[in-house]
Design an enzyme around this catalytic site. Structure first.
Site, PDB file in Angstrom:
ATOM      1  N   GLY A 239      32.551  42.693  45.347  1.00 24.45           N
ATOM      2  CA  GLY A 239      32.612  41.357  44.772  1.00 24.45           C
ATOM      3  C   GLY A 239      33.791  40.594  45.315  1.00 24.45           C
ATOM      4  O   GLY A 239      33.789  40.116  46.445  1.00 24.45           O
TER       5      GLY A 239
ATOM      6  N   GLY B  48      35.957  42.053  39.231  1.00 29.11           N
ATOM      7  CA  GLY B  48      37.043  41.096  39.400  1.00 29.11           C
ATOM      8  C   GLY B  48      38.436  41.677  39.219  1.00 29.11           C
ATOM      9  O   GLY B  48      39.404  40.943  39.103  1.00 29.11           O
TER      10      GLY B  48
ATOM     11  N   GLY C 246      35.073  46.543  41.181  1.00 29.92           N
ATOM     12  CA  GLY C 246      36.453  46.942  41.468  1.00 29.92           C
ATOM     13  C   GLY C 246      36.671  47.548  42.846  1.00 29.92           C
ATOM     14  O   GLY C 246      37.772  48.002  43.158  1.00 29.92           O
TER      15      GLY C 246
ATOM     16  N   ARG D 259      30.819  58.912  37.409  1.00 26.95           N
ATOM     17  CA  ARG D 259      30.996  60.311  36.974  1.00 26.95           C
ATOM     18  C   ARG D 259      30.263  60.582  35.665  1.00 26.95           C
ATOM     19  O   ARG D 259      29.691  61.655  35.476  1.00 26.95           O
ATOM     20  CB  ARG D 259      32.486  60.624  36.825  1.00 26.95           C
ATOM     21  CG  ARG D 259      33.198  60.808  38.159  1.00 26.95           C
ATOM     22  CD  ARG D 259      34.467  61.629  37.976  1.00 26.95           C
ATOM     23  NE  ARG D 259      35.255  61.728  39.192  1.00 26.95           N
ATOM     24  CZ  ARG D 259      35.030  62.645  40.153  1.00 26.95           C
ATOM     25  NH1 ARG D 259      34.040  63.501  40.026  1.00 26.95           N
ATOM     26  NH2 ARG D 259      35.801  62.675  41.222  1.00 26.95           N
TER      27      ARG D 259
ATOM     28  N   LYS E 148      22.867  35.924  40.236  1.00 22.79           N
ATOM     29  CA  LYS E 148      23.042  36.488  38.896  1.00 22.79           C
ATOM     30  C   LYS E 148      22.485  35.587  37.799  1.00 22.79           C
ATOM     31  O   LYS E 148      22.578  34.357  37.885  1.00 22.79           O
ATOM     32  CB  LYS E 148      24.542  36.684  38.613  1.00 22.79           C
ATOM     33  CG  LYS E 148      25.208  37.775  39.456  1.00 22.79           C
ATOM     34  CD  LYS E 148      26.661  37.930  39.016  1.00 22.79           C
ATOM     35  CE  LYS E 148      27.492  38.753  39.983  1.00 22.79           C
ATOM     36  NZ  LYS E 148      27.120  40.171  40.019  1.00 22.79           N
TER      37      LYS E 148
END
Lengths: 302, 205
Positions: free
Chosen positions: A243, A161, A222, A173, A89
């Site tokens: 993650g 996270g 998430g 969505r 990243k």
């Protein structure tokens, strides 16, 4: 062995090569890892790539302060440990961190809201790089602006996270609905949409024609269980990033393997049932409402 | 006639679409399916193993029991094609990295492959390859340039007995054929050119 091809005929870093790399990741799970041992666990579980970090997002969130690109030494150790692609990243807009990662030879760069943004005006001009980029998005406009800047892959931002899938679902969505609403629009109407969502008309038109984003679109932010991963796939994701969800859980090896199998068989409840059994505790997770607006990572970038 | 693309991971959709376009251009009726379960491989005469990550794909091929079915289809005279990661899985021998990572090989093509031999993604490239496809029943044969897309590509480092080199990049093998099995180190499914997928379909029994 030395390449004997005439150099003028060789083309590196074209859009086809960059987007093609992202396509090879489809149907796969990309896992956050912080050291070589975790990277090996991820590879053995069947991850298609690893994201090399100094800390997983849950720990970045807990630590506070300015989060920056990981130490290249750390990333290098991970690159040496596995044969699958390694991503890393950079801060939003930090083109020099990106230059450093390209020099290091990472396979894909994530211009990520998980790190503290470095430029208040611009995202990185990704077209200047030979290495492909992935960027987060919450809506169609944001996704198309990133593609316009050269992103070869999009992922939902979700809320990294947290171990809470609701924001990833929200973003997927919202993007799906916006694409669906392009159906049947005239060029004039599409031009108006392009102005409203602040995205280039050509990309809006291409999205309408394809009925999907013009690049690979993963889910992120998430995802903590095989069911979360399969849900994102059923909502149309091409693959998932996990993650903190794996290495913050009780049994990372088993959970990693289960998520890989759940993504391959995302629409088969029998397989999902089997792989969901006996995985130990998932990461604890955070209720989104308990995070003050200004501390939500998804608000970074535009 | 039914053919399928191993659909557990990788650029499956691109192969499915390319096969459908190729069938349409040939004017033949072929059903093209995503293979995720072994039940889908009944009455199937052609299988494509796509690009993706060879460790992931080979693991899932074994986990979900597709391995025996791919072997059966080949033995009964069907056609198998692998691109990039698919070629690693089809090879009889891999380099240390392939062995060490436990990629389980189908050993259908007598070649040795070196995984990611060109380097990392930074070194991925496009370059025209030279093809020399031999004639088959319905196919007259074809010779010329084809757009080669090489993404973290493997390299064929040794070609053994029974293997014909039908595509090369400046003299180096990039597409080989052993009986009814095709192995390519590049990605014809990422281009607009349906030639190789048409060739695959004309090899069907």
């Amino acid at each position: 062995m030395v390449l004997k091809i005439k150099l003028e005929k060789l083309r590196y870093g074209s859009e086809l090569i960059k987007r093609g790399f992202a396509k090879m990741q489809k149907g796969g799970v990309i896992m956050d890892v912080v050291n070589a041992e975790q990277a090996v666990v991820a590879e053995e579980a069947g991850a298609v790539a690893v994201m090399a970090l100094e800390r997983v997002p849950a720990d970045i969130r807990a630590a506070g302060g300015v989060a920056r690109m990981a130490d290249p030494k750390k990333i290098e150790e991970i690159m040496d440990a596995v044969s699958i692609p390694v991503m890393a990243k950079v801060r939003i807009g930090h083109f020099v961190e990106a230059q450093i990662l390209e020099a290091l030879g990472v396979d894909m760069i994530d211009e990520s809201e998980v790190l503290t943004p470095a430029d208040p005006f611009h995202h990185v001009n990704k077209k200047q790089f030979r290495v492909p980029f992935v960027c987060g998005a919450r809506n169609l406009g944001e996704a198309l602006r990133r593609i316009d800047e050269g992103a070869a892959m999009i992922r939902t931002k979700g809320e990294a996270g947290t171990g809470n899938v609701i924001e990833a679902v929200r973003h997927m969505r919202i993007i799906n609905k916006a694409i669906w609403e392009l159906k049947g629009l005239s060029e004039e109407e599409m031009r108006k949409v392009a102005q409203e969502i602040k995205a280039p008309f050509e990309l809006v038109k291409e999205t309408a024609e394809l009925g999907r984003l013009p690049v690979v679109n993963f889910a992120a932010g998430g995802i903590a269980t095989p069911a979360d991963a399969a849900m994102m796939m059923q909502l149309g994701a091409d693959g998932v990033f996990v993650g903190s969800g794996i290495f913050k859980s009780e049994n990372p090896e088993k959970r990693a393997r289960a998520i890989v199998e759940a993504v391959a068989h995302y629409d088969d409840p029998e397989v999902l049932l089997e792989v969901s059994k006996d995985l130990g505790e998932a990461m604890k997770g955070i209720e989104i409402e308990s995070i003050p607006q200004e501390q939500r990572l998804q608000e970074r970038g535009w | 006639m039914k053919v399928g693309v191993v659909g557990l991971q990788g650029d499956v959709e691109e192969h499915v679409q390319q096969l459908r376009r190729a069938a349409e251009e040939l004017g033949i009726t072929v059903k093209v399916v995503w293979i995720r379960e072994r039940d889908e491989m009944k009455d199937m005469w052609g299988v494509v193993i796509p690009g993706g990550e060879s460790t992931t794909i080979s693991r899932l091929i074994d986990k979900f029991g597709l391995r025996e079915e791919i072997i059966r289809i080949r033995e009964e005279g069907g056609v198998i094609m692998g691109t990039c990661a698919g070629t690693i899985i089809l090879a009889v021998e891999g380099d240390e990295s392939v062995v060490e990572k436990g990629v389980s090989l189908l050993k259908m093509v007598n070649i040795k492959v070196d995984r990611n031999a060109f380097g990392r993604q930074r070194e991925s490239f496009e370059a025209p390859v030279h093809l020399d496809l031999p004639p088959t029943g319905a196919f007259k044969g074809w010779r010329g340039e084809f757009p080669g897309v090489f993404i973290r590509a493997p390299r064929i480092t040794d070609v053994g007995e029974g293997v014909d080199v039908v595509g090369d990049l400046n003299g180096e093998p990039v597409m080989v054929k052993q009986g009814n099995v095709l192995a390519l180190t590049f990605h014809p499914e990422l281009t607009d050119d349906t030639l190789i997928h048409k060739y695959f379909l004309t090899l069907l029994p």
